[in-house]
Design a protein around this motif. Structure first.
Motif, PDB file in Angstrom:
ATOM      1  N   VAL A  24      -3.219  -9.020 -15.611  1.00 42.23           N
ATOM      2  CA  VAL A  24      -2.232  -7.874 -16.238  1.00 42.23           C
ATOM      3  C   VAL A  24      -1.218  -7.518 -15.270  1.00 42.23           C
ATOM      4  O   VAL A  24      -1.324  -7.682 -14.047  1.00 42.23           O
ATOM      5  N   PRO A  25      -0.067  -7.935 -15.439  1.00 42.10           N
ATOM      6  CA  PRO A  25       1.130  -7.423 -14.403  1.00 42.10           C
ATOM      7  C   PRO A  25       1.137  -6.114 -13.841  1.00 42.10           C
ATOM      8  O   PRO A  25       0.816  -5.293 -14.524  1.00 42.10           O
ATOM      9  N   TYR A  26       1.012  -6.033 -12.769  1.00 38.23           N
ATOM     10  CA  TYR A  26       1.010  -4.691 -12.010  1.00 38.23           C
ATOM     11  C   TYR A  26       2.195  -4.498 -10.973  1.00 38.23           C
ATOM     12  O   TYR A  26       2.063  -5.413 -10.182  1.00 38.23           O
ATOM     13  N   GLU A  27       3.015  -3.504 -11.053  1.00 35.76           N
ATOM     14  CA  GLU A  27       4.291  -3.448 -10.257  1.00 35.76           C
ATOM     15  C   GLU A  27       4.043  -1.739  -9.641  1.00 35.76           C
ATOM     16  O   GLU A  27       3.789  -0.898 -10.394  1.00 35.76           O
ATOM     17  N   LEU A  28       4.045  -1.994  -8.264  1.00 36.80           N
ATOM     18  CA  LEU A  28       3.809  -0.768  -7.316  1.00 36.80           C
ATOM     19  C   LEU A  28       4.991  -0.480  -6.764  1.00 36.80           C
ATOM     20  O   LEU A  28       5.588  -1.481  -5.875  1.00 36.80           O
ATOM     21  N   VAL A  29       5.606   0.775  -6.883  1.00 34.77           N
ATOM     22  CA  VAL A  29       6.650   1.209  -5.960  1.00 34.77           C
ATOM     23  C   VAL A  29       6.237   2.318  -5.462  1.00 34.77           C
ATOM     24  O   VAL A  29       5.729   3.395  -5.838  1.00 34.77           O
ATOM     25  N   ILE A  30       6.094   2.362  -3.994  1.00 36.00           N
ATOM     26  CA  ILE A  30       5.904   3.429  -3.043  1.00 36.00           C
ATOM     27  C   ILE A  30       6.707   3.803  -2.076  1.00 36.00           C
ATOM     28  O   ILE A  30       7.328   2.983  -1.481  1.00 36.00           O
ATOM     29  N   HIS A  31       7.045   5.152  -1.970  1.00 34.64           N
ATOM     30  CA  HIS A  31       7.627   5.676  -0.712  1.00 34.64           C
ATOM     31  C   HIS A  31       7.136   5.366   0.315  1.00 34.64           C
ATOM     32  O   HIS A  31       5.804   5.772   0.692  1.00 34.64           O
ATOM     33  N   GLU A  32       8.163   5.311   1.584  1.00 36.93           N
ATOM     34  CA  GLU A  32       7.507   5.194   2.947  1.00 36.93           C
ATOM     35  C   GLU A  32       6.781   6.410   3.323  1.00 36.93           C
ATOM     36  O   GLU A  32       5.951   6.299   4.138  1.00 36.93           O
ATOM     37  N   ALA A  33       6.969   7.593   2.607  1.00 35.28           N
ATOM     38  CA  ALA A  33       6.466   8.786   3.238  1.00 35.28           C
ATOM     39  C   ALA A  33       4.856   8.703   2.737  1.00 35.28           C
ATOM     40  O   ALA A  33       3.942   8.997   3.584  1.00 35.28           O
ATOM     41  N   ALA A  34       4.751   8.040   1.728  1.00 34.10           N
ATOM     42  CA  ALA A  34       3.079   7.915   1.217  1.00 34.10           C
ATOM     43  C   ALA A  34       2.242   6.809   2.250  1.00 34.10           C
ATOM     44  O   ALA A  34       1.278   7.089   2.476  1.00 34.10           O
ATOM     45  N   LEU A  35       3.022   6.073   2.766  1.00 34.18           N
ATOM     46  CA  LEU A  35       2.505   4.903   3.678  1.00 34.18           C
ATOM     47  C   LEU A  35       2.224   5.571   4.989  1.00 34.18           C
ATOM     48  O   LEU A  35       1.378   5.013   5.811  1.00 34.18           O
ATOM     49  N   ARG A  36       3.156   6.665   5.369  1.00 30.56           N
ATOM     50  CA  ARG A  36       2.948   7.195   6.696  1.00 30.56           C
ATOM     51  C   ARG A  36       1.897   8.283   6.807  1.00 30.56           C
ATOM     52  O   ARG A  36       1.378   8.825   7.804  1.00 30.56           O
ATOM     53  N   ILE A  37       1.653   8.834   5.714  1.00 28.87           N
ATOM     54  CA  ILE A  37       0.442  10.015   5.810  1.00 28.87           C
ATOM     55  C   ILE A  37      -1.035   9.307   5.873  1.00 28.87           C
ATOM     56  O   ILE A  37      -1.343   8.231   5.440  1.00 28.87           O
ATOM     57  N   ARG A  38      -1.504   9.886   6.889  1.00 21.55           N
ATOM     58  CA  ARG A  38      -2.906   9.288   7.279  1.00 21.55           C
ATOM     59  C   ARG A  38      -3.881  10.217   6.923  1.00 21.55           C
ATOM     60  O   ARG A  38      -4.046  11.606   7.241  1.00 21.55           O
ATOM     61  N   ALA A  39      -4.719   9.710   6.136  1.00 17.40           N
ATOM     62  CA  ALA A  39      -6.227  10.261   5.435  1.00 17.40           C
ATOM     63  C   ALA A  39      -7.218  10.240   6.244  1.00 17.40           C
ATOM     64  O   ALA A  39      -8.276  10.659   6.011  1.00 17.40           O
ATOM     65  N   ALA A  40      -7.066   9.518   7.513  1.00 16.69           N
ATOM     66  CA  ALA A  40      -8.030   9.202   8.306  1.00 16.69           C
ATOM     67  C   ALA A  40      -7.462   8.741   9.640  1.00 16.69           C
ATOM     68  O   ALA A  40      -6.338   9.178   9.809  1.00 16.69           O
ATOM     69  N   ASP A  41      -8.588   8.177  10.449  1.00 14.25           N
ATOM     70  CA  ASP A  41      -8.238   7.686  11.703  1.00 14.25           C
ATOM     71  C   ASP A  41      -7.287   6.434  11.781  1.00 14.25           C
ATOM     72  O   ASP A  41      -6.887   6.062  10.776  1.00 14.25           O
ATOM     73  N   ARG A  42      -6.772   6.208  13.145  1.00 19.46           N
ATOM     74  CA  ARG A  42      -5.900   5.023  13.216  1.00 19.46           C
ATOM     75  C   ARG A  42      -6.443   3.708  12.578  1.00 19.46           C
ATOM     76  O   ARG A  42      -5.688   2.884  11.802  1.00 19.46           O
ATOM     77  N   ASP A  43      -7.487   3.194  12.800  1.00 20.03           N
ATOM     78  CA  ASP A  43      -8.095   2.199  12.421  1.00 20.03           C
ATOM     79  C   ASP A  43      -8.216   2.273  10.816  1.00 20.03           C
ATOM     80  O   ASP A  43      -7.937   1.083  10.450  1.00 20.03           O
ATOM     81  N   ALA A  44      -8.687   3.251  10.245  1.00 23.84           N
ATOM     82  CA  ALA A  44      -8.873   3.251   8.862  1.00 23.84           C
ATOM     83  C   ALA A  44      -7.245   3.188   8.154  1.00 23.84           C
ATOM     84  O   ALA A  44      -7.140   2.506   7.198  1.00 23.84           O
ATOM     85  N   SER A  45      -6.429   3.937   8.686  1.00 21.98           N
ATOM     86  CA  SER A  45      -4.955   3.972   8.186  1.00 21.98           C
ATOM     87  C   SER A  45      -4.499   2.291   8.597  1.00 21.98           C
ATOM     88  O   SER A  45      -3.759   2.011   7.615  1.00 21.98           O
ATOM     89  N   ARG A  46      -4.625   1.825   9.539  1.00 18.80           N
ATOM     90  CA  ARG A  46      -4.293   0.365   9.599  1.00 18.80           C
ATOM     91  C   ARG A  46      -4.878  -0.753   8.464  1.00 18.80           C
ATOM     92  O   ARG A  46      -4.251  -1.253   8.044  1.00 18.80           O
ATOM     93  N   GLY A  47      -6.127  -0.332   8.439  1.00 16.43           N
ATOM     94  CA  GLY A  47      -6.826  -0.962   7.378  1.00 16.43           C
ATOM     95  C   GLY A  47      -6.277  -0.798   5.886  1.00 16.43           C
ATOM     96  O   GLY A  47      -6.092  -1.931   5.315  1.00 16.43           O
ATOM     97  N   GLN A  48      -5.903   0.336   5.725  1.00 20.40           N
ATOM     98  CA  GLN A  48      -5.476   0.625   4.432  1.00 20.40           C
ATOM     99  C   GLN A  48      -4.071   0.071   4.353  1.00 20.40           C
ATOM    100  O   GLN A  48      -3.529  -0.477   3.371  1.00 20.40           O
ATOM    101  N   LEU A  49      -3.221   0.194   5.262  1.00 18.93           N
ATOM    102  CA  LEU A  49      -1.928  -0.648   5.225  1.00 18.93           C
ATOM    103  C   LEU A  49      -1.942  -2.129   5.166  1.00 18.93           C
ATOM    104  O   LEU A  49      -1.258  -2.779   4.374  1.00 18.93           O
ATOM    105  N   ALA A  50      -2.879  -2.597   5.787  1.00 22.78           N
ATOM    106  CA  ALA A  50      -3.205  -4.172   5.849  1.00 22.78           C
ATOM    107  C   ALA A  50      -3.804  -4.469   4.395  1.00 22.78           C
ATOM    108  O   ALA A  50      -3.348  -5.562   3.968  1.00 22.78           O
ATOM    109  N   LYS A  51      -4.275  -3.525   3.577  1.00 20.22           N
ATOM    110  CA  LYS A  51      -4.895  -4.005   2.311  1.00 20.22           C
ATOM    111  C   LYS A  51      -3.840  -4.216   1.303  1.00 20.22           C
ATOM    112  O   LYS A  51      -3.742  -4.717   0.295  1.00 20.22           O
ATOM    113  N   LEU A  52      -2.735  -3.319   1.519  1.00 23.47           N
ATOM    114  CA  LEU A  52      -1.705  -3.327   0.466  1.00 23.47           C
ATOM    115  C   LEU A  52      -0.789  -4.701   0.358  1.00 23.47           C
ATOM    116  O   LEU A  52      -0.955  -5.186  -0.659  1.00 23.47           O
ATOM    117  N   PRO A  53      -0.298  -5.225   1.242  1.00 26.86           N
ATOM    118  CA  PRO A  53       0.111  -6.816   1.136  1.00 26.86           C
ATOM    119  C   PRO A  53      -0.882  -7.812   0.788  1.00 26.86           C
ATOM    120  O   PRO A  53      -0.347  -8.811   0.019  1.00 26.86           O
TER     121      PRO A  53
END
Length: 141
Positions: A24-53
């Protein structure tokens, strides 16, 4: 099993779509602010960011980012999930509101949200530049 919030359920559905290779086509538009919010430590945040691409490599997923310095982003500052398909009358918008989630399905409102999403999509970065920005943000952590 504990009851899931709308956001938790939404994330699980999205993850299942990507992990099961649902086409099913899935289009996601996300603001940079949401990408910069850390909900965990640096390693977890890096992992979350890596998962998106990684998720956006699926042929049916398009990921776009709206950077802070991009013009043309007025009136689109709140979250919106637009679920649409082959029959536009069945489309639904889900909005986060103070008391939970609001489901919008009237044709007039759907038209307004459809237009709003297309405008936001039009001013966002293309998928390649979006992945580059996410990679840069990950390296900044």
């Amino acid at each position: 099993m504990p009851e899931l919030t709308g956001d938790e359920l939404d994330l699980r559905v999205r993850h299942r779509m990507v992990s099961q290779r649902i086409t099913v086509p899935y289009e996601l538009v996300i603001h940079e602010a949401a990408l910069r919010i850390r909900a965990a430590d640096r390693d977890a945040s890096r992992g979350q960011l890596a998962k998106l691409p990684e998720c956006s490599e699926a042929g049916n997923v398009t990921l776009r980012v709206i950077p802070f310095d991009l013009d043309g982003f007025a009136r689109a500052a709140s979250t919106m999930t637009y679920v649409g398909g082959a029959v536009p009358k069945l489309d639904t918008v889900v909005r986060d509101v103070p008391h939970g989630s609001a489901f919008i399905d009237s044709e007039a409102q759907l038209g307004a949200f459809r237009t709003r999403f297309r405008k936001v999509e039009a001013v966002s970065l293309d998928p390649e530049r979006s992945r580059d920005l996410i990679d840069r943000l990950s390296k900044e952590l």
